[in-house]
Motif scaffolding. Structure first.
Motif, short mmCIF file in Angstrom:
data_model
loop_
_atom_site.label_atom_id
_atom_site.label_comp_id
_atom_site.label_asym_id
_atom_site.label_seq_id
_atom_site.Cartn_x
_atom_site.Cartn_y
_atom_site.Cartn_z
N LEU A 82 0.85 -1.17 0.00
CA LEU A 82 0.00 0.00 0.00
C LEU A 82 0.90 1.23 0.00
N VAL A 83 0.66 2.13 -0.95
CA VAL A 83 1.50 3.32 -1.07
C VAL A 83 0.61 4.52 -1.38
N GLN A 84 1.05 5.69 -0.98
CA GLN A 84 0.29 6.90 -1.27
C GLN A 84 0.52 7.36 -2.71
N ALA A 85 -0.45 8.06 -3.23
CA ALA A 85 -0.32 8.61 -4.57
C ALA A 85 0.93 9.49 -4.64
N GLY A 86 1.65 9.35 -5.76
CA GLY A 86 2.90 10.08 -5.92
C GLY A 86 4.12 9.31 -5.44
N GLY A 87 3.88 8.22 -4.75
CA GLY A 87 4.97 7.43 -4.20
C GLY A 87 5.54 6.45 -5.20
N SER A 88 6.49 5.66 -4.72
CA SER A 88 7.19 4.69 -5.57
C SER A 88 7.15 3.31 -4.93
N LEU A 89 7.29 2.32 -5.79
CA LEU A 89 7.29 0.93 -5.34
C LEU A 89 8.03 0.10 -6.37
N ARG A 90 8.73 -0.93 -5.92
CA ARG A 90 9.38 -1.85 -6.85
C ARG A 90 8.88 -3.27 -6.56
N VAL A 91 8.38 -3.92 -7.58
CA VAL A 91 7.97 -5.31 -7.46
C VAL A 91 8.96 -6.19 -8.22
N SER A 92 9.11 -7.40 -7.72
CA SER A 92 10.07 -8.34 -8.30
C SER A 92 9.37 -9.65 -8.62
N CYS A 93 9.95 -10.39 -9.56
CA CYS A 93 9.42 -11.70 -9.90
C CYS A 93 10.60 -12.60 -10.24
N ALA A 94 10.72 -13.68 -9.49
CA ALA A 94 11.82 -14.62 -9.71
C ALA A 94 11.27 -15.93 -10.27
N ALA A 95 11.87 -16.39 -11.34
CA ALA A 95 11.50 -17.67 -11.94
C ALA A 95 12.48 -18.74 -11.49
N SER A 96 11.95 -19.91 -11.17
CA SER A 96 12.81 -21.00 -10.72
C SER A 96 12.26 -22.32 -11.22
N GLY A 97 13.11 -23.35 -11.13
CA GLY A 97 12.70 -24.68 -11.56
C GLY A 97 13.41 -25.09 -12.83
N SER A 98 12.71 -25.89 -13.64
CA SER A 98 13.29 -26.40 -14.87
C SER A 98 13.23 -25.32 -15.94
N ILE A 99 14.33 -24.59 -16.11
CA ILE A 99 14.38 -23.48 -17.06
C ILE A 99 15.63 -23.60 -17.91
N PHE A 100 15.46 -23.71 -19.22
CA PHE A 100 16.60 -23.70 -20.12
C PHE A 100 16.88 -22.30 -20.62
N SER A 101 15.81 -21.61 -21.03
CA SER A 101 15.99 -20.26 -21.56
C SER A 101 14.69 -19.48 -21.37
N ILE A 102 14.83 -18.21 -21.03
CA ILE A 102 13.67 -17.33 -20.89
C ILE A 102 13.71 -16.30 -22.00
N ASN A 103 12.62 -16.16 -22.73
CA ASN A 103 12.54 -15.20 -23.82
C ASN A 103 12.04 -13.87 -23.27
N VAL A 104 10.76 -13.73 -23.18
CA VAL A 104 10.16 -12.48 -22.72
C VAL A 104 9.68 -12.62 -21.28
N MET A 105 9.90 -11.59 -20.49
CA MET A 105 9.31 -11.50 -19.16
C MET A 105 8.49 -10.22 -19.10
N GLY A 106 7.36 -10.31 -18.46
CA GLY A 106 6.50 -9.13 -18.46
C GLY A 106 5.66 -9.02 -17.21
N TRP A 107 5.10 -7.83 -17.07
CA TRP A 107 4.19 -7.55 -15.96
C TRP A 107 2.82 -7.19 -16.55
N TYR A 108 1.81 -7.78 -15.97
CA TYR A 108 0.43 -7.49 -16.31
C TYR A 108 -0.27 -7.06 -15.02
N ARG A 109 -1.41 -6.41 -15.16
CA ARG A 109 -2.18 -6.06 -13.98
C ARG A 109 -3.67 -6.23 -14.26
N GLN A 110 -4.37 -6.48 -13.18
CA GLN A 110 -5.82 -6.63 -13.28
C GLN A 110 -6.46 -5.93 -12.10
N ALA A 111 -7.26 -4.92 -12.42
CA ALA A 111 -8.03 -4.19 -11.41
C ALA A 111 -9.40 -4.84 -11.29
#
Length: 121
Positions: free
Chosen positions: A11-40
């Protein structure tokens, strides 16, 4: 088995900043595209930003100039730095990775479980 785990939602106030992270793990040979989506609530899931393995980026018009996507290929991690946050940025943020689990495998899409970002006015 591949897992994507997001973190950093808050939870952050308007005008503020935030950093979100996403770590992939497991059986991974190669990652092409990584992206962020949102749903309100009551809305469709939408693309926020994406980044290729080579560093090319794409942003939704609504976040250009405010959000920055980056990735650490060695850690299979993608970040979303969000500045000048607005109440309309409130949503569950999901990470998606298009990756090949093994050598010569086709590409598959994997999703994280989501992290809540709430911006108060």
């Amino acid at each position: 088995q591949v897992q994507l785990v997001e973190s950093g939602g808050d939870l952050v106030q308007a005008g503020g900043s935030l950093r979100v992270s996403c770590a992939a793990s497991g059986s991974i040979f190669s990652i092409n595209v990584m992206g962020w989506y949102r749903q309100a609530p009551g809305k469709q899931r939408e693309l926020v930003a994406a980044i290729t393995s080579g560093g090319s980026t794409n942003y939704a018009d609504s976040v250009k100039g405010r959000f920055t996507i980056s990735r650490d290929n060695a850690k299979n991690t993608v970040y979303l730095q969000m500045n000048s946050l607005k109440p309309e940025d409130t949503a569950v943020y999901y990470c998606k990775a298009t990756l090949a689990p093994t050598y010569r495998s086709r590409w598959y899409d994997y999703w994280g479980q989501g992290t809540q970002v709430t911006v108060s006015s």
